[in-house]
Design an enzyme around this catalytic site. Structure first.
Site, short mmCIF file in Angstrom:
data_model
loop_
_atom_site.label_atom_id
_atom_site.label_comp_id
_atom_site.label_asym_id
_atom_site.label_seq_id
_atom_site.Cartn_x
_atom_site.Cartn_y
_atom_site.Cartn_z
N ASP A 13 0.78 -1.24 0.00
CA ASP A 13 0.00 0.00 0.00
C ASP A 13 0.82 1.30 0.00
OD1 ASP A 13 -1.89 -2.01 0.30
OD2 ASP A 13 -2.43 -1.45 2.34
N LYS A 75 -7.04 -4.44 -2.93
CA LYS A 75 -7.68 -5.05 -1.78
C LYS A 75 -8.54 -4.03 -1.05
CE LYS A 75 -3.70 -4.39 1.34
NZ LYS A 75 -4.33 -3.65 2.42
N CYS A 107 -2.23 -2.20 8.32
CA CYS A 107 -2.08 -3.17 7.23
C CYS A 107 -0.84 -4.05 7.39
CB CYS A 107 -2.08 -2.47 5.88
SG CYS A 107 -3.67 -1.66 5.51
#
Length: 178
Positions: A13, A75, A107
């Protein structure tokens, strides 16, 4: 034993709209570029995840340019250990996962927990993770260690992968670290 053959890098991410909100984001980005460059020299394969790219944007260009062949998975769950990532890992069956990205306490932490539950050894170069605040990063790293993740650093992990000064990429990795 960590080798390029039994290790996989997961980049979590590192996205255009998220990066500006992160603590020490430029130092973090530089560290990620450094580690990915070293991983590329050693032939460690990568996987990239993007958290809700419609809202948070794509992977930042600095990272995307270094990883043009890496499979990329979108996601919405916080853990990067999605069904698609699990399937990609199954193809090579690594023992070790190096995890870099954002955010340490959300995350990255949830990914570590899921990977450890699946039996993977998980390594975190501490320069290559961040959160919106330094306190959240520190707390995330504590939780990662408590869960059995190994919090390390760029130099240690690259030299673990090298193993020996006779390695053909030793000089290139040494120059990268300086």
């Amino acid at each position: 034993m960590m080798t390029p053959e039994n290790t996989r890098l997961i980049i979590v991410d590192i996205q255009e709209r998220l990066l500006p909100a992160l603590h020490e984001n430029q130092a973090f980005l530089a560290a990620c570029r450094q580690f990915i460059t070293g991983a590329n020299l050693l032939g460690v394969p990568h996987i990239i995840t993007e958290q809700y790219p419609k809202g948070l944007g794509a992977t930042v260009p600095d990272i995307a340019l270094l990883t043009p062949d890496a499979p990329k998975f979108s996601k919405t769950q916080f853990s990067a250990y999605t069904a698609e990532v699990a399937a990609a890992l199954q193809l090579r069956q690594p023992e070790n996962i190096v995890l870099i990205g954002c955010e340490t306490h959300i995350c990255v932490l949830q990914t570590v927990l899921d990977l450890r539950q699946q039996g993977y050894n998980v390594f975190i170069p501490q320069e290559c993770v961040t959160s919106r605040t330094a306190a959240n990063k520190a707390n995330g790293l504590q939780q990662i260690q408590a869960a059995g993740g190994i919090v390390s650093n760029i130099e240690s992990l690259l030299f673990m992968l090298l193993k020996d000064a006779q390695h053909p990429q030793f000089k290139a990795i040494s120059k990268l670290i300086v």
